[in-house]
Scaffold this motif. Sequence first.
Motif, short mmCIF file in Angstrom:
data_model
loop_
_atom_site.label_atom_id
_atom_site.label_comp_id
_atom_site.label_asym_id
_atom_site.label_seq_id
_atom_site.Cartn_x
_atom_site.Cartn_y
_atom_site.Cartn_z
N VAL A 25 32.86 35.61 68.71
CA VAL A 25 32.00 34.43 68.75
C VAL A 25 32.09 33.82 70.15
O VAL A 25 33.19 33.58 70.65
N LEU A 26 30.94 33.60 70.77
CA LEU A 26 30.89 33.01 72.11
C LEU A 26 30.60 31.52 72.01
O LEU A 26 29.64 31.10 71.37
N LEU A 27 31.45 30.71 72.64
CA LEU A 27 31.28 29.27 72.67
C LEU A 27 31.47 28.76 74.10
O LEU A 27 32.27 29.32 74.85
N PRO A 28 30.78 27.70 74.52
CA PRO A 28 29.80 26.97 73.72
C PRO A 28 28.53 27.79 73.52
O PRO A 28 28.28 28.75 74.26
N PRO A 29 27.71 27.41 72.53
CA PRO A 29 26.47 28.15 72.27
C PRO A 29 25.54 28.11 73.48
O PRO A 29 25.57 27.16 74.27
N VAL A 30 24.74 29.14 73.62
CA VAL A 30 23.72 29.18 74.67
C VAL A 30 22.35 29.22 74.00
O VAL A 30 22.25 29.43 72.79
N ASP A 31 21.29 29.01 74.77
CA ASP A 31 19.96 28.98 74.18
C ASP A 31 19.60 30.37 73.65
O ASP A 31 20.14 31.38 74.10
N PRO A 32 18.68 30.44 72.66
CA PRO A 32 18.38 31.73 72.01
C PRO A 32 17.95 32.83 72.96
O PRO A 32 18.35 33.99 72.80
N GLY A 53 26.72 24.89 63.21
CA GLY A 53 27.83 25.75 63.62
C GLY A 53 27.37 26.75 64.65
O GLY A 53 27.84 27.88 64.67
N GLY A 54 26.44 26.34 65.50
CA GLY A 54 25.76 27.26 66.41
C GLY A 54 26.71 28.07 67.27
O GLY A 54 27.64 27.55 67.85
N ALA A 55 26.47 29.35 67.33
CA ALA A 55 27.30 30.25 68.13
C ALA A 55 26.54 31.55 68.29
O ALA A 55 25.56 31.80 67.59
N THR A 56 26.98 32.36 69.22
CA THR A 56 26.44 33.70 69.38
C THR A 56 27.47 34.66 68.81
O THR A 56 28.59 34.72 69.29
N VAL A 57 27.11 35.38 67.77
CA VAL A 57 28.04 36.29 67.11
C VAL A 57 27.75 37.71 67.57
O VAL A 57 26.62 38.18 67.47
N PHE A 58 28.78 38.38 68.06
CA PHE A 58 28.63 39.74 68.55
C PHE A 58 29.19 40.72 67.53
O PHE A 58 30.19 40.44 66.88
N THR A 59 28.57 41.86 67.43
CA THR A 59 29.14 42.91 66.61
C THR A 59 30.32 43.52 67.35
O THR A 59 30.56 43.21 68.51
N ASP A 80 29.76 30.91 81.00
CA ASP A 80 31.08 30.31 81.00
C ASP A 80 31.43 30.05 79.54
O ASP A 80 30.56 29.71 78.74
N GLY A 81 32.69 30.17 79.19
CA GLY A 81 33.07 29.84 77.82
C GLY A 81 34.21 30.69 77.34
O GLY A 81 34.90 31.36 78.11
N VAL A 82 34.41 30.63 76.04
CA VAL A 82 35.49 31.39 75.42
C VAL A 82 34.90 32.31 74.36
O VAL A 82 34.01 31.93 73.60
N LEU A 83 35.38 33.53 74.35
CA LEU A 83 34.98 34.53 73.37
C LEU A 83 36.17 34.70 72.43
O LEU A 83 37.21 35.23 72.83
N LEU A 84 36.05 34.19 71.21
CA LEU A 84 37.09 34.40 70.19
C LEU A 84 36.72 35.64 69.39
O LEU A 84 35.55 35.83 69.06
N TRP A 85 37.69 36.47 69.08
CA TRP A 85 37.37 37.67 68.31
C TRP A 85 38.45 37.95 67.28
O TRP A 85 39.59 37.48 67.39
#
Length: 200
Positions: A25-32, A53-59, A80-85
């Motif tokens: 999950v990439l945070l903070p969210p970015v535009d679509p 709960g907006g976020a970009t979810v990666f497979t 910029d941000g944090v990628l939690l996995w």
Amino acid sequence: MGDHGPVNGTDDTSATVPLPTRRAVLLPPVDPATATGLLQATGCGGWLVPEPGGATVFTGEVLSAGALARALGHGAGRPDGVLLWADPSGPEAGFVLLHRGDVVTAHSWTTSGAGELGEPALAARATGRPGVEPALRDLLARPAADPLAHLPELADLFGVPAAVLPLLTAAALPTGSVRVPVAPRRPGRLRSLLGGVRRR
């Protein structure tokens, strides 16, 4: 965003697009539009999750979270941000901190003890929270008998909303989440991006 593909968990086609076990999950969210470019840059697609709960979810169809972050550095947006996995099947969990798409530091907890070791001072500065360095140092040094159990405390130290953590393990994403399919890419492109990833 409806032309990106089926919405996971909201229609019958979602059964043909199962969520992977390994997710980030990439945070903070970015535009679509930016998120779509980032997802396609990874070569594995993913999902756009709506607010609140907006976020970009990666497979998770890449070799490592570090490889995923490096792929993002070659895509649109250079975030910029944090990628939690997390990967409950491992179990494994961790984070990658990004600055303009470049990896600042990364850490992983694995039950085998063979994960990446993050730099607490770099992580604290990159998140704009220098005061959390001692607590972060303690957290990163802990044994990983249950890697996913470290994520709530990590989210708190990074100032990341804990509400996003279920996106890493839930059986289905929230209603309105939109799938971004894998983009066509030149043969060997993702392999070249992964080539510099250090294995430990």
